[in-house]
Design a protein around this motif. Structure first.
Motif, PDB file in Angstrom:
ATOM      1  N   THR A   1       0.847  -1.085   0.020  1.00 50.34           N
ATOM      2  CA  THR A   1       0.058  -0.018   0.141  1.00 50.34           C
ATOM      3  C   THR A   1       0.836   1.163  -0.056  1.00 50.34           C
ATOM      4  OG1 THR A   1      -0.191   0.166   2.431  1.00 50.34           O
ATOM      5  CG2 THR A   1      -1.898  -0.994   1.173  1.00 50.34           C
ATOM      6  N   PHE A   2       0.283   2.431  -0.483  1.00 46.85           N
ATOM      7  CA  PHE A   2       1.259   3.492  -0.844  1.00 46.85           C
ATOM      8  C   PHE A   2       0.461   4.619  -0.096  1.00 46.85           C
ATOM      9  CE2 PHE A   2       2.034   0.461  -4.110  1.00 46.85           C
ATOM     10  CZ  PHE A   2       3.227   0.548  -4.043  1.00 46.85           C
ATOM     11  N   GLU A   3       0.915   5.377   0.967  1.00 42.36           N
ATOM     12  CA  GLU A   3       0.229   6.333   1.452  1.00 42.36           C
ATOM     13  C   GLU A   3       0.705   7.831   1.272  1.00 42.36           C
ATOM     14  OE1 GLU A   3       0.140   5.405   5.641  1.00 42.36           O
ATOM     15  OE2 GLU A   3      -0.957   3.424   5.552  1.00 42.36           O
ATOM     16  N   ASN A   4       1.863   7.894   1.013  1.00 43.80           N
ATOM     17  CA  ASN A   4       2.761   9.216   0.792  1.00 43.80           C
ATOM     18  C   ASN A   4       3.195   9.130  -0.493  1.00 43.80           C
ATOM     19  OD1 ASN A   4       3.821  11.515   0.682  1.00 43.80           O
ATOM     20  ND2 ASN A   4       4.975  11.041   2.631  1.00 43.80           N
ATOM     21  N   SER A   5       2.619   9.772  -1.586  1.00 47.27           N
ATOM     22  CA  SER A   5       3.104   9.393  -3.207  1.00 47.27           C
ATOM     23  C   SER A   5       4.123  10.359  -3.420  1.00 47.27           C
ATOM     24  CB  SER A   5       1.706   9.867  -4.029  1.00 47.27           C
ATOM     25  OG  SER A   5       1.325  11.351  -3.796  1.00 47.27           O
ATOM     26  N   ASP A   6       4.608  11.214  -2.534  1.00 48.52           N
ATOM     27  CA  ASP A   6       5.592  12.271  -2.475  1.00 48.52           C
ATOM     28  C   ASP A   6       6.843  11.215  -2.461  1.00 48.52           C
ATOM     29  OD1 ASP A   6       4.515  14.389  -3.304  1.00 48.52           O
ATOM     30  OD2 ASP A   6       4.337  15.186  -1.136  1.00 48.52           O
ATOM     31  N   ILE A   7       6.825  10.276  -1.343  1.00 52.69           N
ATOM     32  CA  ILE A   7       8.326   9.264  -1.293  1.00 52.69           C
ATOM     33  C   ILE A   7       8.082   7.828  -1.624  1.00 52.69           C
ATOM     34  CG2 ILE A   7       9.194  11.107   0.340  1.00 52.69           C
ATOM     35  CD1 ILE A   7       8.198   9.077   2.738  1.00 52.69           C
TER      36      ILE A   7
ATOM     37  N   SER B   1      14.839   8.130   4.868  1.00 50.77           N
ATOM     38  CA  SER B   1      16.058   7.661   4.013  1.00 50.77           C
ATOM     39  C   SER B   1      15.576   7.496   2.611  1.00 50.77           C
ATOM     40  CB  SER B   1      16.327   6.358   4.385  1.00 50.77           C
ATOM     41  OG  SER B   1      15.386   5.223   4.030  1.00 50.77           O
ATOM     42  N   LEU B   2      14.223   7.647   2.098  1.00 50.23           N
ATOM     43  CA  LEU B   2      13.814   7.295   0.763  1.00 50.23           C
ATOM     44  C   LEU B   2      14.277   8.436  -0.035  1.00 50.23           C
ATOM     45  CD1 LEU B   2      10.329   5.750   1.310  1.00 50.23           C
ATOM     46  CD2 LEU B   2      12.356   4.715   0.776  1.00 50.23           C
ATOM     47  N   PHE B   3      14.114   9.622   0.570  1.00 47.37           N
ATOM     48  CA  PHE B   3      14.572  10.828  -0.245  1.00 47.37           C
ATOM     49  C   PHE B   3      15.995  10.789  -0.940  1.00 47.37           C
ATOM     50  CE2 PHE B   3      16.663  14.676  -1.069  1.00 47.37           C
ATOM     51  CZ  PHE B   3      16.382  15.300  -2.241  1.00 47.37           C
ATOM     52  N   GLU B   4      16.859  10.392   0.058  1.00 46.22           N
ATOM     53  CA  GLU B   4      18.472  10.247  -0.107  1.00 46.22           C
ATOM     54  C   GLU B   4      18.555   9.168  -0.950  1.00 46.22           C
ATOM     55  OE1 GLU B   4      21.100  10.371   3.262  1.00 46.22           O
ATOM     56  OE2 GLU B   4      19.723  11.638   4.162  1.00 46.22           O
ATOM     57  N   ILE B   5      17.991   8.030  -1.136  1.00 44.87           N
ATOM     58  CA  ILE B   5      18.073   6.940  -1.938  1.00 44.87           C
ATOM     59  C   ILE B   5      17.694   7.306  -3.301  1.00 44.87           C
ATOM     60  CG2 ILE B   5      17.373   4.509  -2.351  1.00 44.87           C
ATOM     61  CD1 ILE B   5      17.088   4.100   0.732  1.00 44.87           C
ATOM     62  N   CYS B   6      16.561   8.041  -3.331  1.00 46.87           N
ATOM     63  CA  CYS B   6      15.766   8.417  -4.759  1.00 46.87           C
ATOM     64  C   CYS B   6      17.072   9.139  -5.322  1.00 46.87           C
ATOM     65  CB  CYS B   6      14.675   9.020  -4.497  1.00 46.87           C
ATOM     66  SG  CYS B   6      13.956   9.594  -5.836  1.00 46.87           S
ATOM     67  N   ALA B   7      17.385  10.260  -4.787  1.00 46.51           N
ATOM     68  CA  ALA B   7      18.495  11.397  -5.326  1.00 46.51           C
ATOM     69  C   ALA B   7      19.683  10.629  -5.607  1.00 46.51           C
ATOM     70  CB  ALA B   7      18.869  12.297  -4.266  1.00 46.51           C
ATOM     71  N   ALA B   8      20.150   9.623  -4.791  1.00 44.68           N
ATOM     72  CA  ALA B   8      21.525   8.805  -5.278  1.00 44.68           C
ATOM     73  C   ALA B   8      21.282   8.033  -6.420  1.00 44.68           C
ATOM     74  CB  ALA B   8      21.966   8.160  -3.953  1.00 44.68           C
ATOM     75  N   ARG B   9      20.183   7.461  -6.357  1.00 44.95           N
ATOM     76  CA  ARG B   9      19.931   6.472  -7.689  1.00 44.95           C
ATOM     77  C   ARG B   9      19.782   7.462  -8.999  1.00 44.95           C
ATOM     78  NH1 ARG B   9      18.143   1.356  -7.285  1.00 44.95           N
ATOM     79  NH2 ARG B   9      18.897   0.387  -5.429  1.00 44.95           N
TER      80      ARG B   9
ATOM     81  N   ARG C   1      13.680  20.435   8.174  1.00 35.79           N
ATOM     82  CA  ARG C   1      13.704  19.364   7.357  1.00 35.79           C
ATOM     83  C   ARG C   1      12.976  18.304   8.085  1.00 35.79           C
ATOM     84  NH1 ARG C   1      18.378  15.235   4.940  1.00 35.79           N
ATOM     85  NH2 ARG C   1      16.965  13.635   4.440  1.00 35.79           N
ATOM     86  N   THR C   2      11.731  17.549   7.362  1.00 38.39           N
ATOM     87  CA  THR C   2      10.883  16.825   7.977  1.00 38.39           C
ATOM     88  C   THR C   2      11.187  15.286   7.851  1.00 38.39           C
ATOM     89  OG1 THR C   2       9.724  16.468   5.879  1.00 38.39           O
ATOM     90  CG2 THR C   2       8.879  18.272   7.249  1.00 38.39           C
ATOM     91  N   SER C   3      10.427  14.403   8.314  1.00 37.15           N
ATOM     92  CA  SER C   3      10.737  13.046   8.374  1.00 37.15           C
ATOM     93  C   SER C   3      10.976  12.334   6.998  1.00 37.15           C
ATOM     94  CB  SER C   3       9.807  12.098   9.570  1.00 37.15           C
ATOM     95  OG  SER C   3       8.592  12.169   8.899  1.00 37.15           O
ATOM     96  N   ASP C   4      10.231  12.772   6.237  1.00 39.04           N
ATOM     97  CA  ASP C   4      10.265  12.270   4.880  1.00 39.04           C
ATOM     98  C   ASP C   4      11.460  12.880   3.806  1.00 39.04           C
ATOM     99  OD1 ASP C   4       9.195  14.868   4.067  1.00 39.04           O
ATOM    100  OD2 ASP C   4       7.312  14.084   3.371  1.00 39.04           O
ATOM    101  N   GLY C   5      12.239  13.801   4.197  1.00 39.24           N
ATOM    102  CA  GLY C   5      13.083  14.485   3.617  1.00 39.24           C
ATOM    103  C   GLY C   5      12.936  15.674   2.961  1.00 39.24           C
ATOM    104  N   THR C   6      11.757  16.094   3.134  1.00 38.15           N
ATOM    105  CA  THR C   6      11.330  17.496   2.416  1.00 38.15           C
ATOM    106  C   THR C   6      11.725  18.573   3.421  1.00 38.15           C
ATOM    107  OG1 THR C   6       8.865  17.361   3.148  1.00 38.15           O
ATOM    108  CG2 THR C   6       9.546  16.340   1.005  1.00 38.15           C
TER     109      THR C   6
END
Length: 451
Positions: free
Chosen positions: A94-100, A189-197, A293-298
């Protein structure tokens, strides 16, 4: 993701865990990716995929060497904060936060796979000819649900059909979804992973900044009909570059006190150093005195002074349009011949008629922005901070321009003539900005003395 839940079945899968993140990695048969294609929206990906040489090469690889395809591509990276393992190598997400959450990397792979399936479902490569962007694909995919279902029914698994090729898929899930601290560590951690990829694909700095939420406040104050045409993330089809808006935002931002360690770019950088303006903007918006900075990296803005400057920056597209339209008339009214300047073309000499940069309103001339960017900077003379440190206009800018642009241009015209009408030299020269600022300041003083 829409719908916000789906089930994916792996052919082979391995589980790898480190810290707050667990990775499910393996091969998924194309037929079992159909639910992902139904729901994918690429919101979590920093940029939107578009059809081009990259997608063409991927489709060719699927068609010519399907058995090698899973070894030629990095595949698709998906993240879900809520993933439940079912039997037979199936996973319910399930996907609750489409931003991350959703597809973090592999947008072009997803688009190529989808267009390949659409072509097979219609039995005609021409069926995908009009697809140029991700939104085009999603519209065609939704409209072809019947054909896709028929393709799947007519090609059972294992017969080597168009849905039998394998795709490498990685799914990132929390190592411990029951522990709130571990779950927060996962999402952050998802934002950093996304940016690095995406760094491996030379992701534009503006796309990263948008992903971090650094443009959210600016976007809020840009008129809606203009904001929807801005390319806030790479390849999303906007005809207005976000770095242009960011560069012009430094006119009001340079009028307020900036936090320690952050410097405004030079005025001429608004014309010839937009990359520097973007870098400085990112540093400002990520500064702890400006945002949290929030918990989701934004990042969430908390600095009222910077917020007031960005509110004013949102008005600049309309002011720029006004100056673009009126500057040639002021130039002519003060004794010049604007149409005779180099790089200036009148509307009657153009098949495609000129329009203003942002509102796309009809204009009498087409000319380089180097002529007027110093004048746009001159608007800074009309700004001041109040007792609370908030930025405000000393005088309503639209009316001020209507009443005083002729006199400002009368002084500014000397500079244009000195540079022989070379817009590039004017835009790059620091003295152009000082002259324009002084001209605005003088007219403001005269206006107040006359009041």
């Amino acid at each position: 993701m829409n719908p916000n839940e789906l089930i994916i079945r792996f052919e082979t899968v391995d589980r790898q865990a480190e810290g707050p993140v667990t990775r499910l990695v393996g091969f998924v048969r194309a037929r079992n990716l159909l639910p992902l294609l139904d729901g994918a929206d690429l919101e979590a990906n920093p940029r939107t995929a578009k059809v081009g040489p990259i997608t063409a090469d991927i489709v060719e690889s699927i068609e010519k060497t399907p058995e090698l395809f899973p070894f030629k591509t990095k595949g698709i990276l998906v993240a879900s904060a809520n993933c439940r393992e079912l039997e037979r190598r199936r996973y319910h997400m399930t996907f609750e936060n489409s931003d991350i959450e959703g597809i973090l990397d592999g947008g072009h792979n997803t688009l190529a796979i989808g267009t390949h399936i659409l072509s097979a479902a219609h039995g005609d490569p021409k069926a995908i000819k009009k697809i140029k962007t991700w939104p085009d694909f999603k519209a065609a995919w939704t409209a072809s649900s019947g054909e896709i279902a028929a393709l799947k029914s007519a090609n059972p698994s294992g017969n080597g059909g168009p849905l039998d090729f394998l795709v490498p898929v990685e799914i990132l899930v929390p190592s411990n979804a029951e522990d709130p601290i571990a779950l927060e560590a996962f999402t952050s951690s998802l934002f950093e992973i996304c940016a690095a990829r995406n760094n491996n694909r030379q992701l534009a700095d503006e796309a990263k900044a948008n992903k971090k939420g650094l443009y959210d406040e600016l976007r809020k104050h840009v008129p809606a009909h203009i904001a929807k045409r801005v390319e806030w993330k790479s390849n999303d089809g906007g005809d207005i570059k976000v770095r242009d808006l960011v560069a012009f935002s430094w006119v009001p931002l340079s009028a307020v006190e900036l936090p320690s360690g952050v410097s405004a770019p030079r005025p001429a950088d608004i014309y010839s150093g937009k990359g520097k303006c973007s870098t400085a903007f990112d540093a400002l918006m990520e500064h702890p005195d400006v945002s949290t900075r929030t918990s989701d990296g934004t990042h969430e803005l908390h600095n009222g002074t910077i917020a007031s400057a960005l509110t004013i920056a949102g008005k600049f597209p309309e002011l720029i349009d006004l100056i673009y339209n009126e500057f040639p008339q002021s130039y002519n009214r003060t004794g010049g011949s604007f149409g005779l300047l180099r790089a200036v073309t009148t509307a009657k000499d153009l098949r495609t008629k000129p329009v203003t940069p942002y509102g796309k309103n009809a204009a009498a001339y087409r000319y380089p922005d180097g002529f007027i960017i110093p004048l746009i900077y001159g608007l800074k003379a009309l700004l001041e901070t109040d007792a609370n440190g908030k930025l405000r206009w000393k005088d309503e800018p639209t009316l001020f321009l209507v009443h005083h642009l002729d006199e400002i241009v009368r002084k500014y015209k000397v500079l244009i003539q000195a540079f022989g009408g070379d817009a590039q030299k004017i835009g790059k020269n620091e003295g152009s900005y000082s002259l324009a600022y002084d001209a605005f300041e003088t007219e403001l003083l005269k206006r107040r003395q006359a009041a």
